[in-house]
Design an enzyme around this catalytic site. Structure first.
Site, PDB file in Angstrom:
ATOM      1  N   ASP A   1      -2.303   2.340  -4.435  1.00  0.00           N
ATOM      2  CA  ASP A   1      -3.509   2.772  -3.727  1.00  0.00           C
ATOM      3  C   ASP A   1      -4.633   1.748  -3.903  1.00  0.00           C
ATOM      4  O   ASP A   1      -4.577   0.875  -4.780  1.00  0.00           O
ATOM      5  CB  ASP A   1      -3.967   4.135  -4.259  1.00  0.00           C
ATOM      6  CG  ASP A   1      -2.959   5.233  -3.955  1.00  0.00           C
ATOM      7  OD1 ASP A   1      -2.262   5.114  -2.926  1.00  0.00           O
ATOM      8  OD2 ASP A   1      -2.858   6.194  -4.754  1.00  0.00           O
TER       9      ASP A   1
ATOM     10  N   HIS B   1       0.816  -1.218   0.000  1.00  0.00           N
ATOM     11  CA  HIS B   1       0.000   0.000   0.000  1.00  0.00           C
ATOM     12  C   HIS B   1       0.852   1.272   0.000  1.00  0.00           C
ATOM     13  O   HIS B   1       0.325   2.372  -0.192  1.00  0.00           O
ATOM     14  CB  HIS B   1      -0.910  -0.010   1.237  1.00  0.00           C
ATOM     15  CG  HIS B   1      -2.160   0.796   1.069  1.00  0.00           C
ATOM     16  ND1 HIS B   1      -2.442   1.525  -0.062  1.00  0.00           N
ATOM     17  CD2 HIS B   1      -3.216   0.998   1.896  1.00  0.00           C
ATOM     18  CE1 HIS B   1      -3.608   2.130   0.073  1.00  0.00           C
ATOM     19  NE2 HIS B   1      -4.111   1.839   1.255  1.00  0.00           N
TER      20      HIS B   1
END
Length: 403
Positions: free
Chosen positions: A370, A366
């Site tokens: 995204d 992450h």
């Protein structure tokens, strides 16, 4: 002439290997290029060939960790080859050993040090959750040494009968490295997993229609891996962040797709790489998957064939896995988990139908990917797998399959 055989470098950045198994015995006559040992590096198991013919003298034991360039055996090249079974065997002389007299055991005397753990031993016992009072010390005056702590086994409760034996075996260097990398991935990445499901009916129909002719013409089966690989290549082009890696404060994005395929080998998990998968056809992917799988299974895979990779596919479905959260293969930023295919009831145009469904999982870092990109990537993979004729074959399956 005595030839010193040194450990060759299996690959860049590898400084140490482990003698997994000697394939010859001390004093054997070996031929040039004969495999004399198997050595484990942190990436692969490799064979060590004899550099000359002669009588071998081993200088390392199985399980020893040896540095690259270290001498592991000697070969006497002046020795002549024995002629079959006519070589005279040395007779072993039997030596009678006089029975040892039983020595009087010293009377144990407890002192303030009895049962006290050294600082190093105490740390190990604390990590294992073992009370020092449960460990018998072998040090001076009954002190608990570091070795005592290392060998101490936590209590398994009060036995109630039956077999309670245990066994210990040393993990291979490859297995230890895989363990380190898995922990590293968990500790150094912001790993999340997103899930989806794929209706495999269209792929089943294509395979049913073309698999026999495909195998007859190309010599390889039309499996699921080619569909998934090409669907991933398409999705990586749409979402290049998934085909990226973090390097310090920078993000490296690759314009090529080197797809790593996680396979279970005899020595543990191996991840050979399909280079430039974006340039391969269905036949090319299936041929490369077969070649790499055979080499991994036979222990012939090289370090170079497992180096690199920009994205990984893991197929737990072959073992019956319904769903899992695959762990990222660092320094990559994404891994796709395939699972078993099960007939499930699904709603199609307002009606319930039975379809072959596979759950898929994308684990991603992450820090650079995204949620929108990760979900979009997995949806793109799903779309390609549920409509392969249009999105992967340009509406011409025969041409795409080179029929």
């Amino acid at each position: 002439m005595i030839l010193e055989m040194k450990v060759p470098s299996p690959g860049e950045s590898i400084t140490e290997v482990e003698i997994a198994e000697w394939l010859v015995e001390d004093g054997d006559y070996v031929e040039k290029d004969q495999a004399i040992a198997e050595v484990d590096s942190d990436k692969a198991t490799l064979e060590l060939p004899a550099e000359a013919s002669g009588t071998i003298t081993l200088k390392a034991e199985e399980g020893d960790a040896v540095a690259v360039g270290q001498v592991v055996c000697l070969i006497d090249t002046s020795a002549s080859k024995p002629e079959g079974s006519e070589a005279t065997a040395k007779e072993e002389k039997k030596v009678e050993v006089a029975p040892k007299k039983e020595e009087a055991k010293p009377i144990e005397s407890k002192t303030y040090a009895t049962g006290t753990a050294s600082p190093a031993a105490k740390k190990i016992l604390d990590e294992k959750g073992i009370n020092p009072s449960e460990v018998k010390g072998t040090g001076k005056d009954g002190r608990i040494t570091k070795d005592d702590a290392v060998n101490a086994v936590p209590s398994m409760g009060t036995p109630s009968g039956g077999n309670r034996s245990t066994s210990r075996s040393k993990m291979s260097m490859l297995r230890r490295k895989v363990a380190e990398r898995l922990v590293e991935a968990k500790n150094t990445t912001a790993m999340l997993t997103t899930f989806n499901e794929v209706d495999m009916s269209p792929i089943f129909e294509l395979r049913k229609q073309y698999k026999e002719d495909f195998k007859a013409k190309h010599g390889v089966s039309l499996g699921f891996m080619s569909f998934f690989t090409l669907a991933i290549v398409r999705a990586l082009k749409m979402y290049p962040a998934v085909n990226s890696m973090i390097d310090g404060k920078e993000m490296i994005t690759y314009d090529f797709c080197d797809i790593s395929i996680a396979v279970s080998g005899p020595k543990g998990l191996m991840v050979p790489v399909i280079r430039n998968a974006e340039n391969l056809t269905f036949r090319g992917v299936e041929s490369e998957v077969k070649r790499l799988a055979i080499r991994a299974r036979d222990g012939q895979i090289t370090v170079d064939e497992m180096t690199g990779g920009t994205f990984t596919i893991s197929n737990g479905g072959v073992f019956g896995s319904m769903l899992s959260t695959p762990i990222i293969n660092p320094p990559q930023s994404g891994i796709l988990g395939m699972h078993n295919i099960v007939e499930r009831p699904v709603a199609i145009d307002g009606k319930v139908e039975i379809r072959p469904i596979m759950y898929v999982a994308l684990s991603y870092d992450h820090r650079i990917i995204d949620g929108k990109e990760s979900v979009g990537f997995l949806v793109a993979v799903k779309e390609a797998l549920e409509n392969p004729a249009e999105l992967l074959m340009d509406n011409n399956p025969k041409k795409a399959l080179e029929m």
